[in-house]
Design an enzyme around this catalytic site. Structure first.
Site, PDB file in Angstrom:
ATOM      1  N   GLU A   1      -9.338  -2.637  -7.841  1.00 17.49           N
ATOM      2  CA  GLU A   1      -8.292  -1.748  -7.322  1.00 17.49           C
ATOM      3  C   GLU A   1      -7.921  -0.849  -8.488  1.00 17.49           C
ATOM      4  O   GLU A   1      -7.541  -1.321  -9.557  1.00 17.49           O
ATOM      5  CB  GLU A   1      -7.093  -2.558  -6.828  1.00 17.49           C
ATOM      6  CG  GLU A   1      -6.113  -1.732  -6.009  1.00 17.49           C
ATOM      7  CD  GLU A   1      -4.911  -1.284  -6.815  1.00 17.49           C
ATOM      8  OE1 GLU A   1      -4.824  -0.065  -7.090  1.00 17.49           O
ATOM      9  OE2 GLU A   1      -4.080  -2.118  -7.167  1.00 17.49           O
TER      10      GLU A   1
ATOM     11  N   CYS B   1       0.669   1.786  -8.868  1.00 11.77           N
ATOM     12  CA  CYS B   1      -0.524   2.485  -8.372  1.00 11.77           C
ATOM     13  C   CYS B   1      -0.261   3.102  -7.009  1.00 11.77           C
ATOM     14  O   CYS B   1      -0.973   4.012  -6.584  1.00 11.77           O
ATOM     15  CB  CYS B   1      -1.721   1.544  -8.337  1.00 11.77           C
ATOM     16  SG  CYS B   1      -1.365  -0.070  -7.624  1.00 11.77           S
TER      17      CYS B   1
END
Length: 546
Positions: free
Chosen positions: A298, A332
């Site tokens: 990720e 994020c």
């Protein structure tokens, strides 16, 4: 010791329930308890060792762990591994693999369920305080991350793993078909970021739950909380060598581990560039591995909010502020670009700016603060560079001030640009900067296309609209623009068991941490067929004479 349990009942793990988030309101016992733990831990100076084969190793080569909001305050020193230490971690993982992979799933699961219960109770203040002091999170942001989300990961992963093991092929009276879910051959390399203590807890433990042994490299700027995660897992009964924690030179550690023939997988959260380099290294070494390594990552994001003219302006402004500035924009999933129609922009802008003026930032031990500091000097300089660029090429609506003299503080910043391809609309900043592009209300369809095409990332995004047709159009047009898509909500704050998290394109492999999809990557299935009535002659019926 026998590798197989004598217990022959069909055991079921406890049903998972999301851990309630504590509010830490003034006068509450939980607030007093956390404040006392913060004071005690801030007054300590600890050694943070490597953990290899269950042994704590302090090294002469050690680095500082400091408070981002008071970088003169050293919380401790963490050991930096040598190449030989990394090789010893590989050996420890190898030695632990046979026993750990031979344990029943239920016995492995019990370790993480106990860890979750310890964190729910006696370890909660410690993990929250470590995250607040070492990563400059507020009490609420730490509670959501280092308490509730870790607890949820450990409880829901066990639940999803049991669901996976329950998936078995069709059999009939003549045969019994079984699917065995084996841990991978070799070790898993877990690389975790500074911004979420929960990610640091999940990335090594999810593969371990499935029978793997792990070498874990935490972020240098989050070693304080990593130390307590490791201690908590040991307190929960994790056997030596199952998870080995190493820190230090990232290039050296990766070189040692990514080139090893027993590399079974990589579980990564971090920058897109680093992940790309790791993938290239693995690809170049593919012939040298025992098995094809599983690569799960990720990575970056350039997360968006797109508003329709029918949007609720109060809800939209709040989403921009919370989504963009909580934890200093260092998520994020944080809002980084906003597309707002001109008909409502002035109202939205004024609401956001008014709230920005109310934001207090500073030492997170002062619970009145909404924001702390960004993580370190490198992050401060990078974010400041984007703000400086905005001053010369766009319009800073509010914020933009910064001061790194005592802590790495950057005021929340709202930028407006008439250029949808402006650098601040396209590049990941990872700080408290939101850039808005205003568009003509009649250009709704074109702006949807713009949102989809502007960024190489596809992590999170949100649509704000009261008009249902606009929601339907956006959901379709932006189908591949975000792995987590929100309707009339900020694109941050995914909850385990409710919004499995991850994105595609430049944002990663979208294996959805905290779900069955992620756990599948850490097992190698074996199909076993048992025939109860095997044939005793080679001939088939079709071979007979007419």
């Amino acid at each position: 010791m026998s590798r197989h349990s004598a217990f022959n009942g069909r055991r079921r793990v406890p049903p998972p329930i999301n851990e309630p988030v504590r509010s830490y309101e003034p006068g509450s016992r939980e607030r007093a308890s956390l404040k006392a733990r913060l004071a005690a831990m801030a007054a300590e100076h600890i050694e943070i060792p490597l953990v290899i084969g269950g042994r704590a190793l302090m090294k002469a080569d050690a680095a500082r762990s400091v408070m981002p909001h008071n970088h003169r305050h050293e919380l401790g020193r963490y050991a930096r591994a040598s190449a030989e230490d990394v090789r010893q971690a590989v050996a420890a993982a190898h030695d632990a693999h046979r026993e750990w992979s031979g344990w029943t799933f239920e016995d492995r699961a019990a370790v993480f369920l106990k860890a979750a219960e310890l964190l729910t109770t006696t370890w909660r203040d410690t993990l929250n305080a470590a995250t607040m002091l070492g990563q400059s999170k507020t009490a609420l942001q730490a509670e959501i991350d280092s308490a509730c989300e870790i607890i949820d990961f450990w409880r829901f992963n066990v639940h999803y793993a049991q669901e996976l093991l329950d998936e078995q092929p069709v059999s009939d009276r003549t045969m019994w078909n079984q699917l065995e879910y084996r841990g991978l051959e070799g070790f898993v390399f877990a690389v975790t970021p500074f911004n979420f203590t929960s990610i640091a807890a999940n990335l090594p433990t999810a593969p371990a739950l499935m029978g793997n042994t792990v070498i874990w490299k935490p972020a240098a700027s989050a070693m304080f909380s990593a130390h307590y995660i490791m201690a908590l897992l040991q307190a929960a009964g994790l056997p030596p060598g199952v998870i080995n924690m190493v820190a230090g030179d990232a290039v050296m550690i990766s070189k040692e581990l990514l080139s090893h023939r027993d590399l079974a997988g990589v579980h990564f959260t971090g920058s897109t560039g680093v992940f790309n380099d790791m993938w290239k290294t693995i690809g170049a070494s593919i012939a040298s591995y025992r098995s094809y390594p599983r690569i799960v990552g990720e990575t970056g994001g350039k997360d968006f909010i797109i508003a329709h003219a029918s949007a609720d302006t109060a809800a939209l402004a709040t989403a921009i502020l919370r989504g963009g500035f909580e934890f200093q924009g260092q998520k994020c999933s944080a809002v980084s670009r906003a597309y707002v129609p001109r008909s409502i922009w002035n109202d939205v802008r004024d609401r956001v700016v008014a709230m920005m003026h109310e934001i207090k930032m500073g030492d997170v031990q002062d619970f009145r603060n909404f924001m702390g500091a960004v993580i370190d000097q490198r992050a401060f300089d990078k974010i400041q560079g984007y703000i400086d660029h905005a001053r010369s090429s766009a319009r800073i609506v509010a914020g933009g001030e910064s001061d790194a003299s005592n802590g790495y503080f950057i005021r929340p910043t709202l930028v407006e640009t008439p250029d949808p391809s402006h650098r601040l609309m396209c590049e990941e900043i990872f700080g408290p900067v939101v850039t808005a592009y205003t568009y003509d209300d009649t250009k709704w369809t074109e702006v949807l296309e713009l949102v989809d095409a502007t960024s190489p990332y596809a992590l999170t995004g949100a649509i704000f609209a009261q008009d249902r047709r606009a929601v339907v159009e956006a959901r379709s047009a932006l189908r591949h623009a975000a792995g987590n898509f929100y309707i009339n909500d900020k694109p941050t704050g995914a909850v385990v068991g409710q919004q499995p998290f991850g994105g595609a394109r430049g944002s990663g492999t979208n294996d959805k941490a905290g779900s069955k999809l992620n756990l599948v990557r850490w097992v190698s299935a074996r199909a076993v067929k048992e025939n109860f009535n095997p044939p005793t002659t080679f001939a088939y019926p079709f071979m007979g004479e007419a």
